[in-house]
Design a protein around this motif. Structure first.
Motif, short mmCIF file in Angstrom:
data_model
loop_
_atom_site.label_atom_id
_atom_site.label_comp_id
_atom_site.label_asym_id
_atom_site.label_seq_id
_atom_site.Cartn_x
_atom_site.Cartn_y
_atom_site.Cartn_z
N ASP A 118 79.70 -38.13 -70.89
CA ASP A 118 80.94 -38.97 -72.04
C ASP A 118 82.51 -39.55 -71.04
O ASP A 118 83.40 -38.81 -70.49
CB ASP A 118 81.74 -38.54 -72.84
CG ASP A 118 80.82 -38.44 -73.91
OD1 ASP A 118 79.50 -38.96 -73.69
OD2 ASP A 118 79.93 -37.57 -74.74
N MET A 119 82.49 -40.66 -70.53
CA MET A 119 83.72 -41.42 -69.69
C MET A 119 83.52 -40.89 -68.59
O MET A 119 84.73 -41.47 -67.26
CB MET A 119 84.89 -41.09 -69.95
CG MET A 119 85.47 -41.37 -71.42
SD MET A 119 84.88 -42.97 -71.50
CE MET A 119 86.36 -44.43 -70.41
N VAL A 120 81.74 -40.66 -67.49
CA VAL A 120 81.99 -40.59 -66.22
C VAL A 120 80.98 -41.25 -66.16
O VAL A 120 80.81 -41.77 -65.14
CB VAL A 120 81.71 -38.51 -66.47
CG1 VAL A 120 81.41 -38.92 -64.67
CG2 VAL A 120 82.97 -38.21 -66.31
N PHE A 166 82.30 -43.56 -73.27
CA PHE A 166 82.43 -43.51 -74.68
C PHE A 166 83.58 -44.42 -75.54
O PHE A 166 83.67 -44.93 -76.65
CB PHE A 166 82.93 -42.06 -75.20
CG PHE A 166 83.27 -40.79 -76.14
CD1 PHE A 166 82.13 -40.87 -76.73
CD2 PHE A 166 84.54 -41.66 -77.09
CE1 PHE A 166 82.40 -39.99 -77.77
CE2 PHE A 166 84.27 -40.77 -78.19
CZ PHE A 166 83.40 -39.67 -78.43
N GLU A 167 84.45 -44.46 -74.38
CA GLU A 167 85.57 -45.42 -75.40
C GLU A 167 85.50 -46.60 -75.97
O GLU A 167 85.97 -47.20 -76.32
CB GLU A 167 87.27 -45.18 -74.30
CG GLU A 167 87.56 -43.86 -73.71
CD GLU A 167 89.03 -43.13 -74.79
OE1 GLU A 167 89.02 -44.84 -75.86
OE2 GLU A 167 88.66 -42.60 -74.87
N ILE A 179 83.22 -32.80 -61.83
CA ILE A 179 83.91 -33.95 -62.50
C ILE A 179 83.52 -34.37 -63.49
O ILE A 179 82.33 -34.75 -64.39
CB ILE A 179 82.88 -35.59 -61.46
CG1 ILE A 179 83.14 -35.25 -60.32
CG2 ILE A 179 84.34 -36.61 -61.49
CD1 ILE A 179 82.16 -35.52 -59.13
N ASP A 180 85.18 -34.76 -64.21
CA ASP A 180 84.99 -35.32 -65.50
C ASP A 180 86.56 -35.23 -66.08
O ASP A 180 87.18 -34.93 -65.45
CB ASP A 180 85.46 -32.95 -66.29
CG ASP A 180 84.85 -32.96 -67.33
OD1 ASP A 180 85.48 -34.20 -68.19
OD2 ASP A 180 84.10 -32.16 -67.82
N ASP A 181 86.75 -36.45 -66.95
CA ASP A 181 87.69 -36.91 -67.36
C ASP A 181 88.57 -36.08 -67.84
O ASP A 181 90.08 -36.79 -67.78
CB ASP A 181 87.49 -37.81 -67.77
CG ASP A 181 86.67 -37.73 -69.35
OD1 ASP A 181 85.31 -37.10 -69.42
OD2 ASP A 181 87.14 -37.86 -70.63
N LYS A 182 87.72 -34.58 -68.99
CA LYS A 182 88.57 -34.03 -69.60
C LYS A 182 90.09 -33.43 -68.67
O LYS A 182 89.43 -32.79 -68.03
CB LYS A 182 88.15 -33.49 -70.82
CG LYS A 182 89.12 -32.88 -71.60
CD LYS A 182 88.37 -32.03 -72.34
CE LYS A 182 88.70 -31.06 -73.77
NZ LYS A 182 88.30 -30.28 -74.02
N PRO A 183 91.64 -33.32 -68.32
CA PRO A 183 92.27 -33.29 -68.16
C PRO A 183 92.39 -32.06 -67.61
O PRO A 183 93.04 -31.50 -66.56
CB PRO A 183 93.88 -33.67 -67.91
CG PRO A 183 93.47 -35.24 -69.06
CD PRO A 183 92.37 -34.72 -70.00
N PHE A 212 87.99 -37.30 -63.64
CA PHE A 212 87.57 -38.89 -63.16
C PHE A 212 88.26 -39.55 -63.53
O PHE A 212 88.61 -39.71 -65.17
CB PHE A 212 86.12 -38.70 -64.07
CG PHE A 212 85.25 -39.91 -63.22
CD1 PHE A 212 84.92 -40.47 -62.02
CD2 PHE A 212 85.58 -41.02 -63.94
CE1 PHE A 212 84.62 -41.11 -61.97
CE2 PHE A 212 84.93 -42.28 -63.67
CZ PHE A 212 84.34 -42.71 -63.14
N THR A 213 89.34 -40.61 -63.65
CA THR A 213 89.95 -41.55 -64.21
C THR A 213 89.54 -42.68 -65.27
O THR A 213 88.32 -42.97 -65.32
CB THR A 213 91.44 -42.98 -63.54
OG1 THR A 213 91.18 -41.67 -62.05
CG2 THR A 213 91.84 -43.16 -63.67
#
Ligand code: U2P
Ligand code: MG
Length: 255
Positions: free
Chosen positions: A65-67, A71-72, A196-200, A220-221
């Protein structure tokens, strides 16, 4: 003696020991892992050069999700269709990983509305692709000496989400990728060189005082993390400008 370096040295030592002892299939330890020994016995790895090559394989973990899947964007479309009169947050105003937390700050009763959207049947199945993600994933999969996996977390309300993540992967990437799907609530338990993951902030059992995950986290931004302090970690902004190729080559140099 420089005691400031001690925690770092201890955690590296634990990582090496952990990999050497526990992880079947890992080629990270100082000694050949169980699978390397087995492969030697069965003749799949014949000599020292094959062993070295196996050790240098880059293992890439891609969040979903988001990579790979947006999702957003899908959330906002469905939310506005379902609750046309409720307040909403534009993509440019998103801040913080959890959608429900930001909406809850606007009004406590929005939290349930938010959850009802992504817990609904077909939400995960119908997610659109992040631009360029599928092409990049297929290219990574074809790269020499690279293994790629998808590493994603399910909702606690897993009824539709888990099955639909499999369906999404089959539909967008093909049946071969269903074998590459790792669904876990704790990504720190998964072995890899890069995630590689958008969750900080990725938390789990392995992130504690004496241990660190095997992978390096590249953020991932996404709309929710553009302003987030990622404490010196690397970012990948998109799949479309080709910068992911240099990133992976760079990581390979350090494995
Ligand atoms: O909560 C489980 C997983 O669902 C995705 N998620 C959930 C809520 C939210 O606001 N945003 C979001 O992305 C994440 O899935 P992943 O990125 O691991 O594929 C979250 O971990
Ligand atoms: Mg994600």
């Amino acid at each position: 003696m420089n005691f400031g370096r001690a925690p770092c040295i201890i955690s590296r030592t634990f990582r090496l020991l952990g990999n050497a002892q526990l992880v079947s299939g890992s080629t990270w330890g100082r000694f050949p892992s169980t699978s390397v020994i087995m492969a030697r016995r069965t003749g799949k790895i014949r000599g020292y050069s094959d062993f070295c090559r196996e050790r240098n394989r880059l293992r890439v973990l891609l969040d979903m999700d988001m990579v790979l899947a947006d999702f957003e964007e899908h959330f906002l479309t469905k939310y506005r269709e379902t609750y046309p009169d409720a307040p909403y947050v534009k993509a440019e105003d998103r801040d913080g990983f959890w959608l429900r937390d930001q909406y809850e700050k606007i009004s406590p009763n929005l939290k349930d509305k938010v959850q009802s959207i992504y817990e609904a049947e077909f939400f995960f199945r119908d997610l659109p692709e992040i631009p360029g993600a599928i092409e990049a994933a297929q290219e990574i999969n074809k790269m020499e000496d690279v293994d790629v996996f998808i590493c994603t977390s399910p909702l606690v309300q897993y009824k539709y989400c888990v099955k639909e993540k499999f369906e999404w992967v089959e539909q967008h990437l093909g049946m071969e990728w269903v074998e590459k799907l790792i669904i876990t609530r704790d990504k720190t338990m998964v072995q890899g060189h890069v995630l590689i993951d958008d969750k900080p902030k990725i938390k789990g059992k392995v992130i504690c005082c004496l241990s660190i995950p095997s992978w390096k986290h590249v953020v991932f931004t996404a709309c929710h993390n553009r302003r987030t302090n990622i404490h010196g970690r690397r970012r990948l902004d998109n799949w479309t400008d080709g910068s992911w190729r240099n990133l992976l080559e760079d990581i390979r140099k350090h494995i």
